[in-house]
Design a protein around this motif. Sequence first.
Motif, mmCIF file in Angstrom:
data_model
loop_
_atom_site.group_PDB
_atom_site.id
_atom_site.type_symbol
_atom_site.label_atom_id
_atom_site.label_comp_id
_atom_site.label_asym_id
_atom_site.label_seq_id
_atom_site.Cartn_x
_atom_site.Cartn_y
_atom_site.Cartn_z
ATOM 1 N N GLN A 1 0.360 16.727 -28.713
ATOM 2 C CA GLN A 1 0.606 16.449 -30.059
ATOM 3 C C GLN A 1 -0.583 16.454 -30.766
ATOM 4 O O GLN A 1 -0.492 16.726 -31.833
ATOM 5 C CB GLN A 1 1.261 15.232 -29.864
ATOM 6 N N ILE A 2 -1.592 15.749 -30.351
ATOM 7 C CA ILE A 2 -2.860 15.768 -31.075
ATOM 8 C C ILE A 2 -3.430 17.221 -31.406
ATOM 9 O O ILE A 2 -3.958 17.162 -32.478
ATOM 10 C CB ILE A 2 -3.919 14.845 -30.244
ATOM 11 N N ARG A 3 -3.443 17.834 -30.145
ATOM 12 C CA ARG A 3 -4.018 19.274 -30.309
ATOM 13 C C ARG A 3 -3.265 20.016 -31.507
ATOM 14 O O ARG A 3 -3.705 20.766 -32.393
ATOM 15 C CB ARG A 3 -3.642 20.015 -28.967
ATOM 16 N N ASP A 4 -1.945 19.952 -31.361
ATOM 17 C CA ASP A 4 -1.209 20.664 -32.296
ATOM 18 C C ASP A 4 -1.211 20.056 -34.011
ATOM 19 O O ASP A 4 -1.308 20.849 -34.752
ATOM 20 C CB ASP A 4 0.487 20.519 -31.951
ATOM 21 N N ALA A 5 -1.238 18.824 -33.896
ATOM 22 C CA ALA A 5 -1.509 18.254 -35.303
ATOM 23 C C ALA A 5 -3.085 18.748 -35.845
ATOM 24 O O ALA A 5 -3.254 19.134 -37.101
ATOM 25 C CB ALA A 5 -1.747 16.676 -35.179
ATOM 26 N N MET A 6 -4.091 18.972 -34.766
ATOM 27 C CA MET A 6 -5.256 19.266 -35.563
ATOM 28 C C MET A 6 -5.156 20.780 -35.749
ATOM 29 O O MET A 6 -5.862 21.117 -36.837
ATOM 30 C CB MET A 6 -6.483 19.146 -34.336
ATOM 31 N N ASN B 1 -2.086 6.697 -28.833
ATOM 32 C CA ASN B 1 -1.055 7.008 -27.561
ATOM 33 C C ASN B 1 -0.198 8.125 -27.517
ATOM 34 O O ASN B 1 0.597 8.352 -26.941
ATOM 35 C CB ASN B 1 -0.504 5.580 -27.544
ATOM 36 N N ASN B 2 -0.852 9.223 -28.640
ATOM 37 C CA ASN B 2 0.207 10.313 -28.607
ATOM 38 C C ASN B 2 -0.451 10.975 -27.602
ATOM 39 O O ASN B 2 -1.424 11.084 -26.800
ATOM 40 C CB ASN B 2 -0.391 11.165 -29.710
ATOM 41 N N ASP B 3 0.450 12.038 -26.815
ATOM 42 C CA ASP B 3 0.129 13.123 -25.803
ATOM 43 C C ASP B 3 -1.108 13.813 -26.299
ATOM 44 O O ASP B 3 -0.879 14.308 -27.565
ATOM 45 C CB ASP B 3 1.281 13.761 -25.601
ATOM 46 N N PRO B 4 -1.879 14.434 -25.406
ATOM 47 C CA PRO B 4 -2.960 15.125 -26.042
ATOM 48 C C PRO B 4 -2.452 16.312 -26.625
ATOM 49 O O PRO B 4 -3.034 16.954 -27.389
ATOM 50 C CB PRO B 4 -3.690 15.692 -24.720
ATOM 51 N N ILE C 1 -7.443 10.732 -39.399
ATOM 52 C CA ILE C 1 -7.625 9.435 -38.740
ATOM 53 C C ILE C 1 -6.716 9.213 -37.241
ATOM 54 O O ILE C 1 -5.653 9.535 -37.299
ATOM 55 C CB ILE C 1 -7.028 8.416 -39.802
ATOM 56 N N LEU C 2 -7.420 8.865 -36.508
ATOM 57 C CA LEU C 2 -6.795 8.872 -34.992
ATOM 58 C C LEU C 2 -6.973 7.185 -34.522
ATOM 59 O O LEU C 2 -8.360 6.992 -34.292
ATOM 60 C CB LEU C 2 -7.535 9.813 -33.972
ATOM 61 N N THR C 3 -5.930 6.447 -34.831
ATOM 62 C CA THR C 3 -6.281 5.115 -34.302
ATOM 63 C C THR C 3 -5.118 4.493 -33.585
ATOM 64 O O THR C 3 -4.184 5.124 -33.132
ATOM 65 C CB THR C 3 -6.384 4.534 -35.813
ATOM 66 N N GLY D 1 -13.653 10.229 -23.823
ATOM 67 C CA GLY D 1 -12.341 10.813 -23.415
ATOM 68 C C GLY D 1 -11.778 11.819 -24.129
ATOM 69 O O GLY D 1 -11.279 12.724 -23.526
ATOM 70 N N LEU D 2 -11.731 11.576 -25.342
ATOM 71 C CA LEU D 2 -11.239 12.609 -26.429
ATOM 72 C C LEU D 2 -12.117 13.968 -26.094
ATOM 73 O O LEU D 2 -11.568 14.986 -26.415
ATOM 74 C CB LEU D 2 -11.361 12.315 -27.865
ATOM 75 N N LYS D 3 -13.535 13.707 -26.078
ATOM 76 C CA LYS D 3 -14.311 14.909 -25.965
ATOM 77 C C LYS D 3 -13.790 15.768 -24.674
ATOM 78 O O LYS D 3 -13.768 17.161 -24.880
ATOM 79 C CB LYS D 3 -15.752 14.535 -25.999
ATOM 80 N N ILE D 4 -13.518 15.149 -23.544
ATOM 81 C CA ILE D 4 -13.154 15.732 -22.337
ATOM 82 C C ILE D 4 -11.804 16.590 -22.403
ATOM 83 O O ILE D 4 -11.701 17.634 -22.148
ATOM 84 C CB ILE D 4 -13.266 14.892 -21.076
#
Length: 228
Positions: free
Chosen positions: A125-130, A120-123, A95-97, A32-35
Amino acid sequence: MTGKDSRNKEVTSQHMKIKVIIADDNSFIREGLKIILSTYEEFEVLDTVSDGNEAVNYCQKHEVDIALLDVRMPNMNGGEATKRITEQTNTKPIILTTFDDDEYILDAIKNGAKGYLLKNNDPEQIRDAMKSVFRGNSIIQDVILEKIKSNLTAVNTETETIIDLTGFTEREREIMALIAKGYSNKAISKELFISEGTVANYITSILGKTGLEHRTQIAIYYLTGKVD
């Protein structure tokens, strides 16, 4: 550099993708994360693996910018994988947990994790953090930092831990306290009426005195008095 050269360099930098691997023992989350990440043009998902050992091996053999790691994995957990990846490669571990993994938070950060995020973050937010970690920042969510603080406060109350900050200047202690509250450099500069550059200089001094590597570790040091 001519205007044309500058534009060419800008275009080239825009097309440089952030190379990512995903390590999670749950295949549904992994794929799912990959997609999701593959829908963003700035990322290239190189591979997905199912445990920390595989993540370490992959980062040793390939050029990987960011490793997204779950903490609870067979063979080698995310905390240990973070330590080895940080020591042996140029890859930046994040770490993504899930929220109930708080017992691993301190170990992961001490081992060099550049980010600690919840699944449970919005995608976005994860993108911006990365992207922020890729640019050299360390990211830890406010809710995670608050949980660390509450847990450590309880421990410190039980053991009557006293943090010795005598080796630091008053300004350094102020900045450490604000970092522990989750303030960014910009927020600290506004709070103390000093420039961001001055804040950065103080943080460099604090890191030098403690032997720590980044601001999240400073927060933990300020709360516990422990470097490792």
